[in-house]
Scaffold this active site. Structure first.
Site, short mmCIF file in Angstrom:
data_model
loop_
_atom_site.label_atom_id
_atom_site.label_comp_id
_atom_site.label_asym_id
_atom_site.label_seq_id
_atom_site.Cartn_x
_atom_site.Cartn_y
_atom_site.Cartn_z
N ARG A 195 12.15 2.84 1.59
CA ARG A 195 11.84 2.01 2.76
C ARG A 195 13.00 1.04 2.94
NH1 ARG A 195 6.30 -0.98 4.08
NH2 ARG A 195 5.85 1.19 4.56
N LYS A 229 23.85 -8.20 -4.49
CA LYS A 229 25.27 -8.43 -4.76
C LYS A 229 26.15 -7.68 -3.77
CE LYS A 229 24.18 -8.74 -9.68
NZ LYS A 229 23.67 -7.71 -10.59
N HIS A 276 7.93 6.60 10.15
CA HIS A 276 7.17 6.48 8.90
C HIS A 276 6.34 7.76 8.77
CE1 HIS A 276 5.13 4.97 5.54
NE2 HIS A 276 4.52 3.92 6.03
N ARG A 324 0.80 -1.23 0.00
CA ARG A 324 0.00 0.00 0.00
C ARG A 324 0.83 1.28 0.00
NH1 ARG A 324 -3.83 -1.88 2.85
NH2 ARG A 324 -2.75 -3.85 2.77
N THR A 325 1.90 1.32 0.75
CA THR A 325 2.67 2.56 0.77
C THR A 325 3.26 2.83 -0.61
OG1 THR A 325 3.20 2.26 3.11
CG2 THR A 325 4.58 3.79 1.88
#
Ligand code: ZN
Lengths: 307, 154
Positions: A103, A82, A131, A53-54
């Site tokens: 995020r 990597k 957040h 959703r974000t």
């Protein structure tokens, strides 16, 4: 907003919050007026943790401003696998985009990343840290019904690891809000958030039991208590059960209580609550788009002005 | 000759860090990166009787004067310490240490999930708050036993 990045709700002033919320309200009232506002601009979506959703909400917001998005994809499919550092990743991505949404599972990741880039960077969650864009839409949702002053807000569930909780608590210190924190003993607010609340002079009380405080609340913000926070399955079920909301729980609440949740929920709010006047969480999720449009508009406009 | 002098002899040129909390002398040396490998003379008195602290540690380093940044860092683990710069057996400067506003690269964040503990090209950074230090990245606060978080490179 007079800031280049959005890293923590702790750096948000009342004025900057209100500026974004006012702009979001203007967008909500006339979305068509913003349709070409950032035509040609590119937003990079760097999600080092799964999110639906974000990420979709930022994606939609940018496209509704006339811009486009580029998505890093999953960590499994990227160069991070990597062994590339986050610092390198954002320095490369900066060359592709006018702003970055990040995020990351580590606390402080967004703050560090912002030190390596000149384009605006938005923290869309850093571990158990912050957040802040979620907080802006939470505040927008609260403000629509009850304003942001002379309120009692209850925040319940996993207060220790809940980044939406930490950001919201920080932001609410800008307003005349009595904050009630309701959680099991083991999931109380972390020391650093407590420290900030104390420093801000906020009116804060902590409870282990919702019943005592529910009747005075204007807002009840529910968060999920996760299974992995408890070593023992039975203990988890016993504790999580005490912080679950259903219609019966809400008998003691005021009629105009707003029940909110950052979503996704599992079973901490019974589905029967969805059809009551209390339920605000879907509306809250929908508000993510205009609020993130307002936030991106603010940051992009400022970055363009400084260029 | 007093008990004190028996333990720690006078130096001609260098620095004497006095009134270090008992048990912190080795941390003081670690912070200053002094391990004797440069050939400097180092003497340490530990658990020396003190009027002010009951017991204290004393560190003497020959032919080395502390820089201002070293003094600041020292103040975090040894807030009571006093620093005497010695030239030709005379104390030329005697100062109590002042707490700095920030400390960079010296402490490691106790939060294992902090970005500064990932393999990123940044030094740790802590702001100094009333009774401890605070990670500038994750916000974690270290109050007690700051020395335990010393990020000493050996
Ligand atoms: Zn940290």
């Amino acid at each position: 907003m007079r800031q280049d990045h959005l890293i923590s709700a702790a750096n948000l002033s009342r004025e900057s919050i209100e500026a974004v919320l006012d702009r979001a309200a203007a967008i909500d009232a006339d979305p068509a007026a913003y349709r070409q506002r950032h035509a040609g601009a590119v937003l990079a979506l760097c999600f080092f943790e799964p999110s639906t959703r974000t990420k979709m909400s930022f994606d939609t917001a940018m496209k509704r401003l006339g811009g486009t998005t580029v998505d890093m994809g999953t960590v499994e499919s990227s160069s991070v696998k990597k062994g590339e550092t986050l610092a390198d990743t954002v320095r490369v991505v900066e060359g592709y985009a006018d702003a970055i949404v990040l995020r990351h599972p580590s606390e402080g990741a967004a703050k560090m990343a912002s030190e390596f880039v000149d384009v605006p960077l938005v923290n869309a969650g850093d571990g158990a840290g912050q957040h802040p864009s979620q907080t802006l839409l939470d505040l927008y949702t609260i403000r629509e019904r009850a304003g942001l002053d002379d309120l009692s807000v209850g925040i319940m569930g996993d207060l220790k690891y809940g980044r939406t909780v930490h950001s919201l608590a920080h932001a609410l210190t800008n307003f005349d809000v009595r904050q009630h924190f309701i959680s099991p003993e083991s999931l109380r607010l972390p020391r650093n958030v407590r420290f900030d609340l104390h420093e801000s002079g906020a009116q804060v009380r902590e409870h282990t039991d919702l019943d005592a405080v529910l009747p005075e609340l204007d807002v009840l913000y529910v968060t999920r208590i996760q299974r992995e926070r408890f070593p023992d399955e039975n203990e988890y079920h016993a504790i999580a059960g005490e912080y679950r909301i259903d219609e019966e729980t809400l008998d003691a609440a005021r009629d105009d209580l707003s029940v909110m949740h950052p979503l996704p929920r599992v079973d901490e709010i019974a589905p029967e609550v969805d059809d009551t006047e209390y339920a605000r969480y879907f509306e809250q999720a929908h508000n993510g788009v205009p609020v993130r449009m307002a936030l991106l508009d603010e940051l992009l406009t400022q970055a363009e002005a400084e260029r | 000759m007093s008990d004190h002098e028996l333990r720690v002899s006078k130096i001609r040129n260098g620095t004497v860090i006095d009134h270090v909390a008992a048990g912190q002398a080795l941390n003081v040396l670690a912070i200053l990166g002094i391990d004797g490998s440069e050939g400097e003379g180092v003497s340490i008195g530990m658990n020396v009787p003190s009027d002010r602290l009951g017991r204290k540690d004393v560190v003497k380093v020959e032919d080395r004067e502390l820089s201002q940044s070293e003094v600041e860092v020292l103040s975090l683990i040894a807030p009571e310490a006093s620093i005497n710069i010695i030239r030709d057996y005379d104390v030329v400067e005697k100062s109590r240490v002042d707490r700095p506003d920030t400390v960079t690269g010296l402490l490691s964040c106790p939060n294992r999930n902090c970005i500064t503990n990932d393999n990123e090209p940044i030094a740790s950074k802590f702001g100094v708050v009333a009774d401890g230090v605070r990670c500038a990245y994750c916000g974690d606060i270290v109050r007690d036993d700051i020395a335990a978080h010393l990020d000493v490179q050996s």
